[in-house]
Design an enzyme around this catalytic site. Structure first.
Site, PDB file in Angstrom:
ATOM      1  N   SER A 224      49.473   3.699  21.484  1.00  0.00           N
ATOM      2  CA  SER A 224      49.947   3.748  22.871  1.00  0.00           C
ATOM      3  C   SER A 224      50.540   2.395  23.261  1.00  0.00           C
ATOM      4  O   SER A 224      50.050   1.348  22.828  1.00  0.00           O
ATOM      5  CB  SER A 224      48.787   4.084  23.810  1.00  0.00           C
ATOM      6  OG  SER A 224      49.144   3.877  25.161  1.00  0.00           O
ATOM      7  N   TYR A 237      40.884   1.676  27.830  1.00  0.00           N
ATOM      8  CA  TYR A 237      41.764   2.388  26.903  1.00  0.00           C
ATOM      9  C   TYR A 237      42.700   1.405  26.196  1.00  0.00           C
ATOM     10  O   TYR A 237      42.864   1.445  24.971  1.00  0.00           O
ATOM     11  CB  TYR A 237      42.561   3.432  27.662  1.00  0.00           C
ATOM     12  CG  TYR A 237      43.556   4.205  26.835  1.00  0.00           C
ATOM     13  CD1 TYR A 237      43.138   5.175  25.937  1.00  0.00           C
ATOM     14  CD2 TYR A 237      44.922   3.979  26.969  1.00  0.00           C
ATOM     15  CE1 TYR A 237      44.050   5.900  25.184  1.00  0.00           C
ATOM     16  CE2 TYR A 237      45.843   4.704  26.227  1.00  0.00           C
ATOM     17  CZ  TYR A 237      45.400   5.657  25.332  1.00  0.00           C
ATOM     18  OH  TYR A 237      46.319   6.364  24.589  1.00  0.00           O
TER      19      TYR A 237
END
Length: 410
Positions: A224, A237
């Site tokens: 990501s 995250y």
């Protein structure tokens, strides 16, 4: 030319390298701007600096333009022949839904021998794969955070492959279990993200590496942009993905002598997993409020925390449900004779990385805030402080006005 000093030559070389690097970055960023136009804009910067050499500007622009056109032609020319999919075995994690399920179906259609891991063999995603895919696909129930299950998956895979190696591992399984400022994120959320996104992926990769080295295969990891850039309210995250990115980048260097190619895919925002499940977000929000100390809730305010939840829900609802660009990129990384180290999958990711790499930090940070979390509320304590400072300022101004009036009367 004898009048130019050594520092000038050094400056010129550094500028040339910077402009060349910027041009290469733009051309590789999947921007909508025509590559030749961008190349010519970079060339004009060089011309302005090289004019001091009394070089013919037209000749210089012609040479630079020709170089850029040749580069552009090589990019848009006929693609190299892809490798055949038949007979190649691929292990994919996280196939219950999202990228993993779509990738398993596509690769099975192309003729790959797919080993798809799911959390629940009786779940909807597993049943769909059994119903729609060929007998070549093998479903494995694996929680990647459980070493025993990962080891069993290795044994099951080897039993099917026999003496053959594994062509590719697609590290797809991941989780985002938090939303909100880092101070408001529970330690269990940080640990949960690290357990799945980093330690789980690390364990699967290390476990399957002997099979991958045997086949001189490939490792493809879905990561990501949050692992490279400081997205607001995604500290847990992002930290897990940052650890994952560094690990994968290290593997790229270490496995090169073994003939194993390592690639990372950085997707744009897509609807996957629980991202569009409002009940899930409500449950997370309720759990968060119950777990925070009263002092933290007072400092930030329930309205501030609630706004963050609503922004996440809004962002998830606007995400693209069509994951085709990511699946196409996985196929490209699997079958390309010369796979890239990093792939940008989806619109806007290349532009985001270009701004992050070449623009001032303040501009990059502003871009992330406007793109992702458009917060309107400040934490409650800061609002109170701002109100107090404003009242104090008005009070001081009134006192000053009264003193001036008294001076005039005297």
């Amino acid at each position: 030319m004898d009048d130019y000093t050594l520092p000038f030559w050094i400056y010129l070389c550094v500028l040339t390298m910077f402009v060349g690097g910027a041009m290469k970055k733009i051309l590789a960023s999947h921007l909508s701007t025509a590559p030749t136009l961008v190349a010519w804009l970079g060339a004009t910067v060089l011309v302005e600096r090289l004019w001091a050499f009394c070089l013919p500007a037209v000749l210089l622009l012609t040479l630079l333009g020709l170089t850029c056109c040749i580069y552009s032609a090589t990019r848009t020319g006929p693609p190299s022949t892809n490798l055949p999919a038949h007979g190649k075995a691929v292990f994919i994690t996280g196939c219950d839904s999202g990228f993993g399920k779509a990738a398993a179906k596509r690769l099975d259609t192309l003729g790959f021998e797919v080993f798809a891991t799911v959390l629940d063999l009786s779940g909807e995603g597993a049943r769909e794969l059994q119903r729609t895919c060929s007998p070549r696909l093998t479903l494995l129930q694996v929680d990647i955070t459980q070493p025993q299950q990962v080891q069993q998956a290795l044994l099951d895979t080897k039993a099917v492959l026999g003496l053959r190696g594994l062509w590719a591992l697609v590290n797809n399984a991941g989780v985002c279990v938090n939303f909100g400022d880092a101070e408001l994120s529970l330690m269990s959320n940080f640990r949960g993200c690290m357990e799945v996104n980093f330690f789980g992926t690390l364990n699967v990769t290390k476990t399957l590496l002997p099979l991958l080295r045997q086949a001189k295969g490939r490792i493809i990891t879905i990561s990501s942009p949050a692992g490279d850039q400081p997205f607001p309210c995604l500290a847990a995250y992002g930290a897990s993905k940052a650890a994952l990115n560094l690990f994968i980048d290290t593997l790229h260097h270490e496995l090169e002598p073994w003939g194993v190619r390592v690639s990372t895919i950085l997707p744009a925002a897509y609807k996957t997993g629980q991202s569009s499940n409002h009940a899930y977000w409500e449950q997370q929000h309720k759990q968060l409020l119950q777990s925070l100390s009263p002092a933290l809730v007072e400092d930030y305010g329930e309205d501030y925390i609630n706004e963050t939840k609503e922004l996440f829900q809004s962002h998830a609802s606007q995400a693209n449900p069509d994951v085709t660009p990511v699946i196409d990129t996985i196929v490209q990384a699997l079958l390309s004779p010369q796979p890239q180290v990093r792939y940008f999958a989806g619109p806007g990711v290349g532009l985001m990385y270009f701004i992050h790499s070449y623009c001032p930090y303040s501009l990059s940070n502003l871009f992330l805030q406007k793109l992702f979390m458009k917060k309107k509320l400040m934490p409650r304590a800061l609002r109170k402080q701002s109100g107090f400072d404003l009242n104090l300022s008005l009070h001081n101004n009134n006192n000053n006005n009264e003193e001036e009036e008294e001076e005039k009367l005297k």
